[in-house]
Design a protein around this motif. Structure first.
Motif, mmCIF file in Angstrom:
data_model
loop_
_atom_site.group_PDB
_atom_site.id
_atom_site.type_symbol
_atom_site.label_atom_id
_atom_site.label_comp_id
_atom_site.label_asym_id
_atom_site.label_seq_id
_atom_site.Cartn_x
_atom_site.Cartn_y
_atom_site.Cartn_z
ATOM 1 N N PRO A 141 4.480 -28.709 24.808
ATOM 2 C CA PRO A 141 4.144 -29.773 25.765
ATOM 3 C C PRO A 141 4.390 -31.138 25.141
ATOM 4 O O PRO A 141 4.006 -31.389 23.995
ATOM 5 C CB PRO A 141 2.650 -29.554 26.026
ATOM 6 C CG PRO A 141 2.409 -28.128 25.665
ATOM 7 C CD PRO A 141 3.361 -27.810 24.549
ATOM 8 N N GLY A 142 5.062 -32.020 25.911
ATOM 9 C CA GLY A 142 5.321 -33.359 25.376
ATOM 10 C C GLY A 142 6.236 -33.302 24.185
ATOM 11 O O GLY A 142 5.939 -33.808 23.124
ATOM 12 N N ASN A 143 7.394 -32.632 24.338
ATOM 13 C CA ASN A 143 8.337 -32.478 23.235
ATOM 14 C C ASN A 143 8.594 -33.792 22.507
ATOM 15 O O ASN A 143 8.738 -33.841 21.297
ATOM 16 C CB ASN A 143 9.654 -31.910 23.777
ATOM 17 C CG ASN A 143 10.725 -31.758 22.716
ATOM 18 O OD1 ASN A 143 10.416 -31.361 21.618
ATOM 19 N ND2 ASN A 143 11.945 -32.082 23.051
ATOM 20 N N ASP A 144 8.605 -34.907 23.274
ATOM 21 C CA ASP A 144 8.877 -36.202 22.681
ATOM 22 C C ASP A 144 7.749 -36.654 21.755
ATOM 23 O O ASP A 144 7.940 -37.505 20.901
ATOM 24 C CB ASP A 144 9.053 -37.230 23.807
ATOM 25 C CG ASP A 144 9.528 -38.570 23.261
ATOM 26 O OD1 ASP A 144 10.447 -38.570 22.438
ATOM 27 O OD2 ASP A 144 8.967 -39.593 23.667
ATOM 28 N N ASN A 145 6.576 -36.051 21.910
ATOM 29 C CA ASN A 145 5.411 -36.519 21.168
ATOM 30 C C ASN A 145 4.944 -35.569 20.084
ATOM 31 O O ASN A 145 4.050 -35.875 19.338
ATOM 32 C CB ASN A 145 4.241 -36.763 22.133
ATOM 33 C CG ASN A 145 4.557 -37.866 23.115
ATOM 34 O OD1 ASN A 145 5.166 -38.848 22.745
ATOM 35 N ND2 ASN A 145 4.169 -37.678 24.361
ATOM 36 N N ASP A 146 5.498 -34.384 20.022
ATOM 37 C CA ASP A 146 5.011 -33.390 19.079
ATOM 38 C C ASP A 146 6.039 -33.102 17.986
ATOM 39 O O ASP A 146 7.073 -33.759 17.896
ATOM 40 C CB ASP A 146 4.627 -32.112 19.827
ATOM 41 C CG ASP A 146 3.438 -32.347 20.761
ATOM 42 O OD1 ASP A 146 3.413 -31.743 21.834
ATOM 43 O OD2 ASP A 146 2.566 -33.157 20.410
ATOM 44 N N ARG A 147 5.748 -32.111 17.171
ATOM 45 C CA ARG A 147 6.586 -31.854 16.012
ATOM 46 C C ARG A 147 7.565 -30.698 16.235
ATOM 47 O O ARG A 147 8.053 -30.110 15.298
ATOM 48 C CB ARG A 147 5.705 -31.549 14.787
ATOM 49 C CG ARG A 147 4.954 -32.769 14.291
ATOM 50 C CD ARG A 147 4.211 -32.457 12.997
ATOM 51 N NE ARG A 147 3.534 -33.619 12.472
ATOM 52 C CZ ARG A 147 4.092 -34.482 11.632
ATOM 53 N NH1 ARG A 147 5.327 -34.333 11.259
ATOM 54 N NH2 ARG A 147 3.402 -35.513 11.190
ATOM 55 N N VAL A 148 7.831 -30.353 17.463
ATOM 56 C CA VAL A 148 8.777 -29.298 17.795
ATOM 57 C C VAL A 148 8.488 -28.041 16.985
ATOM 58 O O VAL A 148 9.373 -27.450 16.386
ATOM 59 C CB VAL A 148 10.245 -29.761 17.586
ATOM 60 C CG1 VAL A 148 11.215 -28.795 18.256
ATOM 61 C CG2 VAL A 148 10.453 -31.140 18.173
#
Length: 351
Positions: A141-148
C-alpha cells in the motif's frame, strides 16, 4: 541517513503495557489509536502474521485486551516522514524466485540497496519499484511511500540474495521471522590468515566507533546502547595467507561480519573500511606484495557474499531455501591464492 549507517534489518519492535484502568477493547482498535501512522487494516495484518502478540501468545484481531497485559509489536520500517519519494526505474533484476507474495533477488556487488544521500537513483529499490509498476503486480500500500518490501539489506559492496515482500502481509510476516531469528542466512567470505580455531562462534557487542562515527567496533564492556551480535563461522578452505570461511548469522547488525572478523584479527580481504585493503598476512618481499595487489584488483571490494537464504513462506507456511554461486571476482581471487600456495601445500603433505 545513508545505507551504510542503517541497520541490516528493517523493522522496529516495541512493547506496550495495557493500563491497569483500561476498559476491555479490541486489540486492533487499541493499536490503531496507539500507533501513529499505522492503519487498523495494517494492525490486523500484523496480528494475523503473528508479529503482534499478547503476553507472548498469538491472538485474533477481535481479542479483547485486559488491564496489565503486555503487547509486543514488530513492524516493518516504512519510509520516514520527509524522505524523498521513490523514483521507479527500469533496471534489470536478477530474480531467482517469484510468486504473488515474495521475491528472491540476487544483488551484484556495487549496487546500493536503498536510496539515500548520494544515491537517489540506480538502487535495488528503484529497480524493484520499476519492475512492480511495469508488470502491474501486487505492491505494498502506498508504493510511493514505503520501502517496496525490504525487511533486510546487505552493504553496497556485498553480493548475494535478498528476500523481498510483495504484500503488506508478507512484509509483516517476514519482519517477525527476522525478529525471531528464524530466517537462516549463510555468507561466504575471504578473510586474511587462518582462524586459530577452524570453527567457532563470535559473541561480541557492536557499537559506533567514537573516533569514526561511520564505523563500528566491538565493545568488550558493552553499554546499554550497544547491540548484541552473534556470528558462527566455519573455515572451508585455509590457504595460509587467506581463508575461505562460511558464516551464519544469529543477529543482523550493521557490518556485523566485517567488524567481528576485524576484532578476531582476520579482516575480510580488501575491506577498505576495516583494514582488509592492506597486506595483513604474508611476507615483506616485493614479489608477494605485487601478487597481493593483483588479487586486490581481481576483487576490488570486501570479499563477502550472502550465499544462501531460508525462510517460511508467509502464505503457505512452507519452508523455502535458496542458494547462489560465489561471484566471479571472489572465485578468481581464490583461484589465484590456490595457485600461489600450491607448492607449499605439496611440501607440507610430503613432510
Amino acid at each position: 541517513m545513508s545505507e551504510e549507517e542503517e541497520q541490516d534489518e528493517l523493522f522496529d519492535s516495541r512493547q506496550i503495557l495495557v493500563d491497569p484502568k483500561q476498559k476491555p477493547v479490541r486489540i486492533d482498535k487499541f493499536l490503531a489509536d496507539k500507533l501513529a501512522g499505522v492503519s487498523r487494516s495494517r494492525v490486523q495484518n500484523g496480528i494475523k502474521a503473528g508479529s503482534i502478540r499478547v503476553d507472548g501468545r498469538s491472538v485474533r484481531p477481535n481479542h479483547k485486551l485486559m488491564p496489565g497485559q503486555l503487547i509486543t509489536v514488530v513492524t516493518p520500517r516504512y519510509r520516514a516522514e520527509g524522505e524523498p519519494s521513490l523514483i521507479p526505474e527500469d533496471i534489470p533484476l536478477d530474480i531467482r524466485y517469484e510468486d504473488d507474495d515474495v521475491m528472491v533477488v540476487y544483488k551484484p556487488p556495487g549496487m546500493v540497496v536503498h536510496p539515500g544521500v548520494g544515491h537517489r537513483t540506480g538502487t535495488l529499490v528503484n529497480a524493484l519499484a520499476g519492475y512492480l509498476q511495469k508488470e502491474d503486480l501486487p505492491v505494498l500500500p502506498g508504493n510511493d511511500n514505503d520501502r517496496v518490501g525490504l525487511v533486510h539489506r546487505i552493504d553496497k559492496d556485498t553480493s548475494g540474495l535478498l528476500v523481498i515482500a510483495k504484500t503488506d502481509f508478507a512484509m509483516t510476516h517476514l519482519a517477525r521471522q527476522f525478529f525471531d531469528h528464524s530466517i537462516d542466512r549463510t555468507y561466504q567470505a575471504i578473510c586474511w590468515g587462518e582462524p586459530e580455531e577452524p570453527t567457532g562462534t563470535i559473541n561480541a557487542h557492536l557499537g559506533r566507533d567514537v573516533k569514526n562515527r561511520q564505523n563500528y567496533r566491538v565493545y568488550e564492556e558493552p553499554e546499554e546502547h550497544h547491540k548484541h551480535a552473534i556470528t558462527h563461522y566455519r573455515t572451508l578452505e585455509p590457504l595460509y595467507y587467506v581463508s575461505l570461511v562460511e558464516l551464519k548469522l544469529e543477529t543482523g547488525r550493521t557490518h556485523q561480519i566485517r567488524v567481528h572478523f576485524k576484532w578476531m584479527g582476520h579482516p575480510l580481504f580488501n575491506d577498505s573500511r576495516y583494514g582488509g585493503d592492506r597486506i595483513v598476512k604474508g611476507t615483506i618481499y616485493s614479489k608477494y606484495k605485487t601478487f597481493a595487489e593483483r588479487c586486490f584488483e581481481l576483487c576490488p571490494r570486501q570479499a563477502l557474499h550472502a550465499k544462501s537464504l531460508a525462510f517460511t513462506h508467509p502464505k503457505t507456511g512452507k519452508r523455502m531455501a535458496f542458494d547462489s554461486e560465489l561471484p566471479e571476482d571472489m572465485t578468481a581471487c581464490l583461484d589465484r591464492w590456490r595457485a600461489y600456495v600450491g607448492p607449499r601445500r605439496q611440501n607440507d603433505q610430503l613432510s
